[in-house]
Design an enzyme around this catalytic site. Sequence first.
Site, PDB file in Angstrom:
ATOM      1  CG  ASP A  93      19.608  -9.312 -25.101  1.00 14.50           C
ATOM      2  OD1 ASP A  93      20.160  -8.962 -23.414  1.00 14.50           O
ATOM      3  OD2 ASP A  93      18.765  -8.929 -25.560  1.00 14.50           O
ATOM      4  CG  LEU A 105      11.796  -4.372 -19.803  1.00 17.36           C
ATOM      5  CD1 LEU A 105      10.488  -4.451 -19.216  1.00 17.36           C
ATOM      6  CD2 LEU A 105      12.369  -3.703 -18.209  1.00 17.36           C
ATOM      7  NE  ARG A 106      15.264 -11.768 -24.870  1.00 19.14           N
ATOM      8  CZ  ARG A 106      15.613 -11.224 -25.518  1.00 19.14           C
ATOM      9  NH1 ARG A 106      16.489  -9.687 -26.097  1.00 19.14           N
ATOM     10  NH2 ARG A 106      14.235 -11.446 -27.181  1.00 19.14           N
ATOM     11  N   GLY A 107      17.434  -8.275 -19.052  1.00 24.39           N
ATOM     12  CA  GLY A 107      18.475  -8.612 -17.636  1.00 24.39           C
ATOM     13  C   GLY A 107      17.673  -8.558 -16.087  1.00 24.39           C
ATOM     14  CB  VAL A 164      17.939 -14.224 -16.815  1.00 17.97           C
ATOM     15  CG1 VAL A 164      19.138 -14.290 -16.546  1.00 17.97           C
ATOM     16  CG2 VAL A 164      17.242 -13.596 -18.051  1.00 17.97           C
TER      17      VAL A 164
END
Length: 326
Positions: free
Chosen positions: A183, A264-266, A269
Amino acid sequence: MKLALILNVIDPKIGGVMIMGDRGTGKSTTIRAIADLLPEIEVVSDDLFNSHVSDYDLMSDFTKQKVVDSSPVSTEFIKVPMVDLPLGATEDRLCGTIDIEKALNEGIKTFEPGLLAKANRGILYVDEVNLLDDHLVDILLDSAASGWNTVEREGISVRHPARFVLVGSGNPEEGELRPQLLDRFGMHAEIRTVKDPSLRVQIVEQRTQFDQDPYSCLEKFHGQQQDLKNRILLAQKKLSSIGIDYDLKVKISQICGLLDVDGLRGDIVTNRAAKAFAAYQDRDEVDVMDVKQVIILCLRHRLRKDPLDTIDSGTKVNQIVNDILS
């Protein structure tokens, strides 16, 4: 794979690339080649951490003190550092430790920088990242996420910038990566062995030519290499002015929600990568096609693994993307 690397060079804040694939598919070769595309960087001459001369966030304490004291700061241009982290590296080698030689000879406690210091403002490459010790992985991830490395050793306390593009490669046959580690990588590329016989022959011939006469091979592609370098430089300058429509942001987040992506990284990015791709294409605004080009690279590795699932994660992302962004 090449696109993911180029986008990370344009915007290092994307968070690095994880490249998984069959052995002998040119993963390491491609990663090491990306260093040649990078423009030289200006660093403070007598600084151990590749400090920036004017950006406060990229300065070590040593350089900051010089700036505060209004001391003269000399600079030089160097190639962007490309640092390899070997599997057998110790924590001391990675983070830095006390300089034993100076301690014994002069009785002075001084810091000897590690690989994180050398990689500042450059690329840190970990081959076979899935075989790396867990405690080294944790240190690496903390530094990559915060942009700083803090060392507390034998009465020495040092904090220095460690802003690098983290690039990892590995073979899935040798074991999977922990989901927390996966992740943290901004993008994930999967490489498969080429099946087309004519393309395989072309690769073999190019490799043979390079082995026989590397310099003429480099000369042959010099023009293309220079064009790509200039394109990356222009994209870096243009990046800050790229816009992305609110409705498109909502659709990206809708896709992440439907795919049940944790955290919320998706979303973050994908937004960053789409902007970098638009800059790379020399456009001022992100459109749907930009998102389609990068979203699989950004989300494929963030899906929850279902042992009974027969669909590849990339195909799963593609299905949802086509429904929402049609």
